[in-house]
Enzyme design. Structure first.
Site, PDB file in Angstrom:
ATOM      1  N   GLU A 252       0.823  -1.183   0.016  1.00 33.56           N
ATOM      2  CA  GLU A 252       0.027  -0.037   0.039  1.00 33.56           C
ATOM      3  C   GLU A 252       0.626   1.148  -0.048  1.00 33.56           C
ATOM      4  O   GLU A 252       0.459   2.078   0.750  1.00 33.56           O
ATOM      5  CB  GLU A 252      -1.057  -0.131   1.055  1.00 33.56           C
ATOM      6  CG  GLU A 252      -2.105  -1.087   1.287  1.00 33.56           C
ATOM      7  CD  GLU A 252      -2.820  -1.276   2.343  1.00 33.56           C
ATOM      8  OE1 GLU A 252      -4.053  -1.580   2.468  1.00 33.56           O
ATOM      9  OE2 GLU A 252      -2.315  -1.301   3.611  1.00 33.56           O
TER      10      GLU A 252
HETATM   11  C1  NGO Z   1      -4.002  -4.977   4.726  1.00 31.71           C
HETATM   12  C2  NGO Z   1      -3.287  -3.669   5.042  1.00 31.71           C
HETATM   13  C3  NGO Z   1      -3.066  -3.365   6.482  1.00 31.71           C
HETATM   14  C4  NGO Z   1      -4.324  -3.416   7.297  1.00 31.71           C
HETATM   15  C5  NGO Z   1      -4.904  -4.859   7.078  1.00 31.71           C
HETATM   16  C6  NGO Z   1      -6.467  -4.822   7.713  1.00 31.71           C
HETATM   17  C7  NGO Z   1      -1.935  -5.490   4.424  1.00 31.71           C
HETATM   18  C8  NGO Z   1      -0.813  -6.272   4.091  1.00 31.71           C
HETATM   19  N1  NGO Z   1      -1.860  -4.020   4.343  1.00 31.71           N
HETATM   20  O1  NGO Z   1      -3.113  -5.978   4.776  1.00 31.71           O
HETATM   21  O2  NGO Z   1      -2.461  -2.087   6.667  1.00 31.71           O
HETATM   22  O3  NGO Z   1      -4.106  -3.201   8.726  1.00 31.71           O
HETATM   23  O4  NGO Z   1      -5.184  -5.115   5.727  1.00 31.71           O
HETATM   24  O5  NGO Z   1      -6.998  -6.125   7.451  1.00 31.71           O
END
Ligand code: NGO
Length: 532
Positions: free
Chosen positions: A343
């Protein structure tokens, strides 16, 4: 949405071998009844072993029992076992050194030369009226055998005060080894901070179900949780916030070492994650120079993701990363460092690649193998880099291609392995961005074939993820982890052919509850499982 209502509470007696039909209280009938109750525990093991044979009468631990080891290599496991058994049994259970089988009235822990077909984390367990033997090639295998022994004893063994009961291990042989060498669990200590005692409890839960890696998500926008001497503001300023703004904290180097040691005694390897270049709000709040505009970021107590990044073009960014990775590598004996990579929505593709091109070699320079969330593959890192798949779909052509080109994968599909997904619409804790994940959903997938075009040989193993946006306490952790977690732990350990029957698993899972009750686990009593 998964339908809980289809699964009515059914009697667990089906799984425990018709005990109800035996009349209680009459001499031999009562003995037979007890034998069958004991034997039933061979059928309720989680994870289910490779081979189990029931042979009638088994070994009863008494105050005459000694634990024997052949040499010091097995002593750590012997001490763990003795410590575990002493409080509930009230027995001394001395540890003695003895060559070969320990003789009558011993629990004998033996390390043998690997014989063909034996897995290095595997073990064999035998119980008969004269004694009990666990044999393995490695101490980790003995430790796995000890966790099986624990489930073969009456649930009262989970008490930490003396209980009066007969401590009989059913008679039988077990041959067992894991399907995947790597079985992981991730815990987010950044969104909410969990103290050392809570993490130790979490490690105990992993060990109980034969999971051997703990991935600690140590840094995120809301908090930096690990002491770094060369950048002290990270914890002086970046550790005093969390989601919702409540009390928070960080691990000193001493506390982190304490966790490592605690985990090592339980054959759990800690994998630290420093999430980069996004999810870095706490670092950007601690040091102005890490921001492109040279201004400290505001404290973050929300739950937005993807809006932070270290400044890709500044040299100081790489000095910072080098120092952090060096110190984290120095304090981590395990082979891996996780560098996140998920992200990074505010950097361009070329900035992301520039960053990873410089940062992956830093991890390697300090002698560690890099792991990243699967987006790291976009930067085409060296094939030694492990990618952790966390999306929900079965089709991920880039990930499949990377696996074909030699990258190992960790399987954490959010639809099955994200422990923070709500069980159903009424679950008060957790999130639902990947859908609802019932306990049946947590069991209903195959880590080895989840991704199309990826051969099982590229899968290191499954890893659960427990993100803590909504979790503040150990009780919250337990609620989302139990019973979501044991299903995935079993998928990591047990042979695929034994893990495709929910109808059979639900009874074994249900039988675990009497242990959780004694352990004080705050588990969710989902109506999907026929709890006793
Ligand atoms: C995603 C995100 C995290 C969140 C999570 C919540 C990943 C790898 N990045 O997983 O920042 O906390 O979902 O379920």
């Amino acid at each position: 949405m998964p339908d809980d209502s289809n699964f009515r509470r059914r009697s667990v007696l089906r799984a425990i071998g018709g005990v109800s039909a035996v009349s209680l209280g009459v001499g031999t009938a009562s003995a037979r009844c007890k034998e069958s109750t004991d034997a039933a525990r061979l059928e309720t093991l989680v994870p289910v072993p490779v081979d189990v044979t029931s042979t009638g009468r088994g070994y009863t631990i008494t105050d005459a029992t000694t634990i024997t080891v052949e040499d010091a290599t097995a002593e750590g496991v012997a001490e763990y076992l003795a410590e575990f058994l002493r409080a509930p049994t009230g027995y001394d259970l001395p540890i003695k050194t003895h060559q070969g089988r320990g003789g009558r009235d011993t629990i004998s822990l033996q390390l043998s030369e690997p014989s063909s077909g034996d897995h290095e984390q595997g073990y064999r367990l035998r119980s008969n009226p004269s004694g009990l033997t666990i044999r393995a090639n490695e101490p980790a295998g003995l430790f796995a055998g000890v966790q099986t022994l624990r489930q073969l004893l009456p649930p009262a063994i989970e008490h930490d005060t003396e209980q009066s009961t007969e401590w009989t291990v059913p008679g039988g042989h077990i041959r067992d080894y894991p399907r995947f060498d790597y079985r992981g669990a991730h815990l987010d200590v950044a969104r909410h901070f969990f103290d050392v005692e809570t993490v130790k409890q979490f490690i105990d839960y992993l060990a109980q179900y034969k999971v051997n890696h703990l991935h600690l998500h140590l840094t995120d926008d809301q908090g930096w949780r690990i002491e770094i001497d060369s950048w002290p503001n990270l914890t002086d300023e970046g550790a005093d916030s969390e989601v919702g703004g409540g009390p928070s904290g960080y691990y000193t180097k001493e506390e982190y070492a304490e966790l490592i040691e605690y985990a090592q005694r339980r054959y759990v390897t800690i994998i630290p994650e420093i999430d980069l270049p996004g999810h870095t709000g706490a670092a950007l709040e601690s040091y102005a120079e890490l921001n492109c505009d040279g201004t400290k970021r505001e404290e973050d107590t929300g739950t937005n993701v993807g809006d932070t990044t270290l400044c890709i073009d500044k040299d100081v960014t790489y000095e910072f990363v080098d120092d952090v990775i060096r110190e984290v590598a120095e304090m981590t004996p395990g082979p891996y460092i996780h560098i996140g990579g998920d992200e990074a929505h505010v950097v361009s593709d070329s900035e992301y690649n520039t960053f990873m091109d410089r940062v992956v070699p830093i991890v390697q320079k300090y002698g560690k193998r890099p792991i990243g969330w699967h987006q790291i593959l976009d930067a085409e890192p060296p094939s030694e880099t492990i990618a952790q798949y966390w999306y929900t779909g079965h089709d991920a052509p880039d990930v499949a291609e990377a696996a074909q080109n030699g990258h190992d994968l960790i399987a954490s599909p959010a639809s099955h392995a994200y422990m923070d997904m709500k069980y159903n619409e009424d679950t008060e804790l957790g999130l639902d961005w990947a859908g609802l994940t019932s306990v049946k959903d947590a069991y209903d997938w195959d880590p080895g074939s989840f991704l199309n075009g990826v051969d099982e040989s590229a899968i290191m193993g499954p890893e659960t993820a427990l993100w803590s946006e909504t979790l503040e306490t150990l009780e919250d952790i337990e609620f989302m982890f139990f019973p979501h977690f044991p299903p995935v732990a079993e998928l990591g350990w047990s042979p695929a052919a034994k893990t495709d029957e929910w109808d059979e698993f639900e009874h074994r899972l249900a039988a675990q509850a009497s242990r959780w009750e004694i352990q004080g686990v705050n588990y969710y009593q989902t109506p999907q499982v026929p709890w006793p």
